[in-house]
Design an enzyme around this catalytic site. Structure first.
Site, PDB file in Angstrom:
ATOM      1  N   SER B  20      82.224 -12.756  33.801  1.00 28.76           N
ATOM      2  CA  SER B  20      81.288 -13.487  34.655  1.00 28.76           C
ATOM      3  C   SER B  20      79.870 -13.447  34.085  1.00 28.76           C
ATOM      4  O   SER B  20      79.418 -12.429  33.578  1.00 28.76           O
ATOM      5  CB  SER B  20      81.287 -12.855  36.050  1.00 28.76           C
ATOM      6  OG  SER B  20      80.434 -13.573  36.898  1.00 28.76           O
ATOM      7  N   ALA B  69      67.865 -10.490  32.857  1.00 25.90           N
ATOM      8  CA  ALA B  69      67.637 -10.525  34.308  1.00 25.90           C
ATOM      9  C   ALA B  69      67.660 -11.993  34.701  1.00 25.90           C
ATOM     10  O   ALA B  69      66.626 -12.652  34.799  1.00 25.90           O
ATOM     11  CB  ALA B  69      66.317  -9.865  34.681  1.00 25.90           C
ATOM     12  N   GLY B  71      69.481 -13.087  37.451  1.00 24.75           N
ATOM     13  CA  GLY B  71      69.328 -13.088  38.913  1.00 24.75           C
ATOM     14  C   GLY B  71      70.282 -14.023  39.639  1.00 24.75           C
ATOM     15  O   GLY B  71      69.955 -14.536  40.703  1.00 24.75           O
ATOM     16  N   ASN B  98      83.695 -14.931  40.759  1.00 26.58           N
ATOM     17  CA  ASN B  98      82.835 -13.789  41.031  1.00 26.58           C
ATOM     18  C   ASN B  98      82.061 -14.048  42.316  1.00 26.58           C
ATOM     19  O   ASN B  98      81.314 -15.013  42.431  1.00 26.58           O
ATOM     20  CB  ASN B  98      81.896 -13.583  39.827  1.00 26.58           C
ATOM     21  CG  ASN B  98      81.065 -12.328  39.939  1.00 26.58           C
ATOM     22  OD1 ASN B  98      80.029 -12.315  40.589  1.00 26.58           O
ATOM     23  ND2 ASN B  98      81.510 -11.261  39.301  1.00 26.58           N
ATOM     24  N   CYS B 129      75.510  -6.265  40.251  1.00 24.78           N
ATOM     25  CA  CYS B 129      74.447  -6.973  39.532  1.00 24.78           C
ATOM     26  C   CYS B 129      73.141  -6.194  39.702  1.00 24.78           C
ATOM     27  O   CYS B 129      72.728  -5.920  40.829  1.00 24.78           O
ATOM     28  CB  CYS B 129      74.264  -8.393  40.055  1.00 24.78           C
ATOM     29  SG  CYS B 129      72.876  -9.231  39.235  1.00 24.78           S
ATOM     30  N   LYS B 164      83.836  -5.380  40.890  1.00 24.43           N
ATOM     31  CA  LYS B 164      83.289  -5.102  39.550  1.00 24.43           C
ATOM     32  C   LYS B 164      82.334  -3.925  39.688  1.00 24.43           C
ATOM     33  O   LYS B 164      81.326  -4.010  40.393  1.00 24.43           O
ATOM     34  CB  LYS B 164      82.568  -6.339  39.014  1.00 24.43           C
ATOM     35  CG  LYS B 164      82.058  -6.192  37.573  1.00 24.43           C
ATOM     36  CD  LYS B 164      81.634  -7.550  37.024  1.00 24.43           C
ATOM     37  CE  LYS B 164      81.100  -7.477  35.619  1.00 24.43           C
ATOM     38  NZ  LYS B 164      80.752  -8.819  35.104  1.00 24.43           N
ATOM     39  N   THR B 192      76.611  -4.519  33.681  1.00 27.73           N
ATOM     40  CA  THR B 192      75.591  -4.122  32.699  1.00 27.73           C
ATOM     41  C   THR B 192      74.890  -2.825  33.104  1.00 27.73           C
ATOM     42  O   THR B 192      74.820  -2.465  34.273  1.00 27.73           O
ATOM     43  CB  THR B 192      74.531  -5.217  32.557  1.00 27.73           C
ATOM     44  OG1 THR B 192      74.019  -5.521  33.863  1.00 27.73           O
ATOM     45  CG2 THR B 192      75.094  -6.456  31.928  1.00 27.73           C
ATOM     46  N   GLY B 264      82.296 -10.680  27.085  1.00 29.59           N
ATOM     47  CA  GLY B 264      81.057 -11.140  27.714  1.00 29.59           C
ATOM     48  C   GLY B 264      80.066 -11.707  26.726  1.00 29.59           C
ATOM     49  O   GLY B 264      80.173 -12.854  26.282  1.00 29.59           O
ATOM     50  N   THR B 265      79.119 -10.872  26.317  1.00 33.54           N
ATOM     51  CA  THR B 265      78.023 -11.318  25.450  1.00 33.54           C
ATOM     52  C   THR B 265      78.526 -12.028  24.191  1.00 33.54           C
ATOM     53  O   THR B 265      77.863 -12.931  23.682  1.00 33.54           O
ATOM     54  CB  THR B 265      77.154 -10.103  25.087  1.00 33.54           C
ATOM     55  OG1 THR B 265      76.729  -9.481  26.308  1.00 33.54           O
ATOM     56  CG2 THR B 265      75.922 -10.505  24.298  1.00 33.54           C
TER      57      THR B 265
END
Lengths: 281, 313
Positions: B20, B69, B71, B98, B129, B164, B192, B264-265
């Site tokens: 996500s 960030a 958000g 998510n 988050c 998560k 994260t 992810g990244t």
């Protein structure tokens, strides 16, 4: 359609002042790229630095299936690219983003570039030429070494007006001064295009606002992915019919935006919105 | 050779899932890769309403990592159901959503909206988050709130519920157990790591929000350790997340006990990562004489445990 490819460096020309011209083979970019579009590219596969970098496409050669970038080695990502040996491997996706819109009929394209912000305008003048149009380039930088892509423009018969802050070439001072001088001379209708440092693009937007001219700016925020998923590169954009500005991805909805829709830092609303409200009020 | 795995009753053709926040709503990658290559996709986090997210700058690179960030900027659950789900239906991949909320009630409401939509395989519950002022990590850092959110979503839907987990806690195993007790079908581990990067000239954070969440290869050893701890603590499946960009990386998570792995990244860096990791997994299984990826899961030989312990005596 953009494509993701492992590419190899075909040619590399090192210029003064950490600038470099790099040519890669990538058929989709070579065939489809339009002025103002960019690629996300990274040298090698090292995890450090992790991300690819966005660069405007300077030139394409559809026959050889190559494209070229003009960049300055300023950080780890651009330095790794600038240092690639011939044949060196890179990962590249492109062409990405919204290109420049041509000026409306009868309007002259006035392009304002700062340093490596010259990159998208070479494709643009070629597009204008193919459409039987012309344009004029105002090219600014700190010193003459920042103004290295001049001959390709003059070779195409495009007038190029240089400006350097130290006076080493052309007008001494900011690039908007010769632009304003030209506009003071009372040319016909004009459309402004800007690519370069934020302060320069904002100054060009102000010139356009004062003179009631349309303007397009190619914004350059930090980008993570280039395809609209990381939401890292958003900029505040407000169209005339929108009461609130929206964060829009520079990678997919830009990088080229109508300058009047940009909400610049410190501003409450875009020019386009303020005008719309005035008309209604 | 079989790469198929099962998570909470959902069969995935392979153990690779897009994480996500790194894959948009999936459709952004349509032209760049075959989405049917993926075992699954987890959508960007969704509230009931559209969200603006954080001011900019939102991302900064760190050594082998990315601090963000964002958000939870997003289109909201109803727009996702209307505009995105039908487009994803043509791909052979499991679609997880998510789920976010400012309140416990909002998590349940979003879950109900998605439970009524065709084509949703399961819900990942975002209690981790670090970049929102309400919800997110504030829930995932408190065992009582974690229980409350997971139980509320559990009551709202029969879809698989997959909280998560946040790494920003002292004992991730405790939170995995709380989720299991509250009725979760699996857990994703980890979100994260809370981080801060300073612009020393301006003496300000580089991110407009201040702190951010760290991802990428930089966090992988921490993520593998936490996934290992979670997998030992619960019977429900653990989905490993954190800095995966190669088959080796994915195997680390599988070996410590994860049944699947999120990428992810690496999606930002290399849209073609899935084909490469899948080929690497097959190569590994072949070299080790295995014909099923599940045979690797939970096979870590840790010093002082199991067979190793005997040899030490």
């Amino acid at each position: 359609m953009p494509a993701n490819r492992d590419v190899a460096l075909v040619a590399r020309e090192v210029l003064e002042g950490a600038y470099v011209l790099l040519t890669f083979r990538h058929p989709e970019v070579a065939r489809e790229a339009r002025a103002g579009q960019f690629v996300m590219i990274k040298a090698g596969t090292s995890a450090d630095p992790p991300l690819r970098r966005p660069f405007s496409i300077l030139a394409v050669d559809p026959e050889r299936e190559t494209f070229s970038l003009f960049l300055k080695a300023v950080g780890a990502g651009s330095r790794a690219l600038a240092d690639l040996p011939p044949g060196g491997a890179a990962q590249c996706v492109g062409p990405l983003g919204r290109p420049f819109e041509p000026p409306s009929d009868g309007s002259e394209a006035l392009m304002v570039a700062g340093g490596y912000g010259i990159a998208p305008f070479l494709l643009f003048v070629r597009e204008l030429r193919r459409a039987g149009r012309t344009g004029r380039v105002f090219y600014g930088g700190r010193t003459v070494a920042d103004l290295q892509v001049r001959e390709p423009f003059t070779a195409l018969g495009v007038s190029l007006v240089p400006a350097t802050e130290d006076g080493s070439l052309g007008h001494r001072g900011r690039v908007t001064a010769p632009l304003e001088e030209y506009l003071d001379g009372g040319p016909g209708p004009a459309t402004l295009y800007a690519c370069g440092p934020d302060a320069m693009m904002r100054a060009v937007a102000r010139v356009a606002e004062r003179r009631g001219l349309p303007a397009q700016v190619s914004l350059d925020p930090w980008m993570g992915c280039g395809v609209g998923t990381c939401l890292g590169c958003v900029v505040r954009i407000q169209r005339p019919d929108e009461p609130q500005a929206k964060y829009r991805c520079a990678c997919t909805e830009g990088p080229v935006f109508d300058a009047a829709t940009v909400v610049w830092p410190g501003e409450a609303a875009s020019l386009a919105r303020r005008r719309a409200v005035e008309v209604k009020g | 050779m079989s790469l198929a795995v099962e998570i909470a009753g959902v069969r995935l053709k392979n153990p690779l899932i897009a994480a996500s926040g790194t894959f948009g709503y999936g459709v952004e990658y349509e032209g760049l890769l075959d989405l049917s290559l993926l075992g699954g996709i987890v959508s960007k986090g969704l509230y009931m309403e559209p969200r603006d997210g954080c001011p900019t700058p939102r991302i900064v690179e760190t050594p082998s990592g990315l601090l963000n960030a964002i958000g939870l900027q997003g289109v909201g659950a109803p727009a996702f159901v209307r505009d995105v789900l039908p487009r994803l239906a043509r791909y052979d991949t499991a679609v997880f959503v998510n789920v976010c909320g400012d309140t416990v009630e909002e998590y349940a409401e979003v879950a109900r909206v998605l439970a009524g939509a065709p084509g949703v395989a399961g819900l990942e519950i975002n209690i981790s988050c670090p970049n929102v002022k309400k919800g997110g990590m504030a829930f995932g850092g408190d065992p009582r709130m974690t229980h409350e959110v997971v139980a509320a979503v559990r009551k709202a839907t029969r879809l698989p519920v997959i909280p998560k987990l946040s790494p920003n806690v002292a004992d991730v195993a405790l939170f995995a157990r709380v989720c299991e007790e509250a009725g979760a079908d699996a857990v994703s581990c980890i979100n994260t790591l809370l981080g801060l990067v300073v612009d020393v000239e301006a003496r300000r954070p580089k991110l407009a929000f201040g702190t951010g969440g760290l991802s990428g290869p930089a966090i992988r050893p921490v993520a593998v350790r936490m996934a290992w701890q979670a997998a030992r603590a619960v019977k429900i499946p653990v989905i490993g997340i954190g800095g995966v960009s190669s088959a080796q990386d994915a195997l680390e998570f599988l070996i410590v006990g994860c049944r699947a792995v999120q990428i992810g990244t690496a999606n930002f860096v290399e849209p073609g990562v899935y084909a490469r990791v899948l080929a690497g997994l097959e190569d590994y299984l072949g070299r080790h004489g295995l014909d099923d990826v599940n045979a690797v899961v939970g096979t870590l030989r840790f010093p002082g445990e199991g067979a190793e312990a005997g040899s030490e005596g």
